[in-house]
Design an enzyme around this catalytic site. Structure first.
Site, PDB file in Angstrom:
ATOM      1  CG  ASP A  10       0.916   5.957   0.933  1.00 43.97           C
ATOM      2  OD1 ASP A  10       1.981   5.468   0.558  1.00 43.97           O
ATOM      3  OD2 ASP A  10       0.821   6.675   1.950  1.00 43.97           O
ATOM      4  CG  ASP A 108       1.270   4.921   5.135  1.00 44.87           C
ATOM      5  OD1 ASP A 108       2.103   4.194   4.572  1.00 44.87           O
ATOM      6  OD2 ASP A 108       1.104   6.124   4.863  1.00 44.87           O
ATOM      7  CD  GLU A 109       3.331   1.597   0.911  1.00 46.87           C
ATOM      8  OE1 GLU A 109       3.106   1.726  -0.297  1.00 46.87           O
ATOM      9  OE2 GLU A 109       4.456   1.719   1.417  1.00 46.87           O
TER      10      GLU A 109
END
Ligand code: TTP
Ligand code: MG
Length: 355
Positions: A10, A108-109
């Site tokens: 993340d 974003d992960e």
């Protein structure tokens, strides 16, 4: 059977970190990415902020006006989604190359399955360090990584030492790692469930893990059983390699609450046009149209309609959207926000239903 080794990656303060990279003069200052604060009168929300800004109590999802009150001297920047999407896809390409299986969860992960790539957790730890170094070198951004024997533990671990952390939880340590953590860190335990559990005297995952499962079932139905399992760190779910979107949506918060019918309908046209374009550009058709309306007192309603013919013409769609809006337009309350969503997506060529 050797244990599974899953990592969850993340990015740290993602949008804000990209902005700091693009504007080095902001380094070290509190940076808030989101709606225009308009000297404290802005009506949108904070998308994210860097860790410096978090020290002032600023958080994702908070009204931008509140963020402004918390720190007027922070650097406030607008959301540049196109840039973040580009950076995200570069990073995802890097991540994908490290694992046997890869699942992107959001901008974003991502999860990676390293069970076949690494012989044991020690080797996997080295890989995780290499991933962090690679992302930093290629995109000048830091991320936090959690490693565990399943997705649940990996996800909770990535959040454990943010920013720029690496938390490894081997199988035999899972219960002791989870035990002191608050139950709201488990997926699916939101504000209401958390409050209910606290009322029952359950605050930590350790307390949840040793709670009578029959009582949990009585209180929360089958979810109660799942909470009990999760609190013990049990999760057998596999990585889902390709995520297809389930819907496309856009929302608009009016500068001022309004009951101006023409203004509202014009905004509906605008949102509808953009959502349909997003959907088509991604190669989908859709069957369901949903309208969302939020009044000035935040009371929120949604209404949906199945579109009779897939290839509905823009005018027909507009008509459906107007009909969905109709019951809300005569209210004595003003409207704060409207949103349009299309769902029940169909791949355009294959005409395959995804949901
Ligand atoms: P997160 O990973 O939840 O947050 P973050 O990366 O900013 O910070 P960290 O992981 O270090 O805690 O979300 C990723 C991005 O998604 C975030 O940079 C901005 C966007 N986002 C929103 O736009 N609105 C939100 O409410 C949240 C939570 C995130
Ligand atoms: Mg993040």
């Amino acid at each position: 059977m050797s244990p599974r080794i899953i990592i969850h990656v993340d990015l740290d303060a993602f949008y804000a970190a990209v902005e700091e990279r693009e504007h080095p003069e902001c380094k070290g200052k509190p940076v808030v990415v989101g709606a225009d604060p308009k000297g404290g009168r802005g009506r949108g929300v904070v998308s994210t902020c860097n860790y410096e800004a978090r020290q002032f109590g600023i958080r994702s999802g908070m009204p931008i006006s509140k963020a402004w009150r918390l720190n007027k001297n922070a650097v406030f920047l607008p959301v540049n989604l196109e840039l973040y999407e580009k950076v995200s896809s570069n990073i995802m390409r890097v991540l994908r190359s490290y694992g046997d299986k890869f699942e992107q969860v959001s901008i974003d992960e991502a999860f990676l399955d390293l069970s076949k790539t690494a012989r044991d957790f020690e080797e996997a730890r080295k890989l995780a360090e290499a991933i962090k170094a690679d992302v930093l070198e290629k995109e000048k951004l830091t991320c936090s990584i959690g490693m565990g024997p399943n997705k649940l533990v990996a996800k909770i671990a990535s959040d454990h030492q943010k920013p720029n952390g690496l938390t490894v939880v081997i199988e035999k340590d899972v219960e002791s790692f989870l035990a002191p953590l608050p139950v709201h860190k488990l997926p699916g335990i939101g504000v209401k469930t958390n409050a209910k559990l606290n009322e029952m005297g359950v605050r930590t995952m350790g307390e949840l893990a040793s709670y009578d499962v029959a009582r949990l079932r009585e209180e929360f139905g089958v979810s109660g059983i799942s909470f009990h399992q999760m609190a013990q760190g049990v999760d057998r779910s596999e990585l889902v390699e390709e995520r297809l979107p389930k819907s496309f949506s856009r929302e608009h918060t009016f500068e001022e609450d309004t009951s101006d019918k023409r203004l509202i309908l014009t905004k509906i046209d605008d949102l509808l046009e953009r959502v349909v374009r997003d959907c088509k550009e991604n190669g989908f058709n859709f069957k369901t149209l949903t309208l969302k309306i939020r009044y000035q007192d935040f009371e929120t309603h949604t209404r949906s309609r199945t579109i009779p013919r897939l290839a509905a013409m823009p005018d027909q769609l507009k008509q459906v959207a107007y009909e969905l809006a109709e019951p809300f337009l005569g209210s004595h309350k003003k409207i704060r926000l409207i949103g349009i969503k299309v769902s029940t997506l169909i791949v355009q060529d294959k005409q395959k239903t995804l949901i």
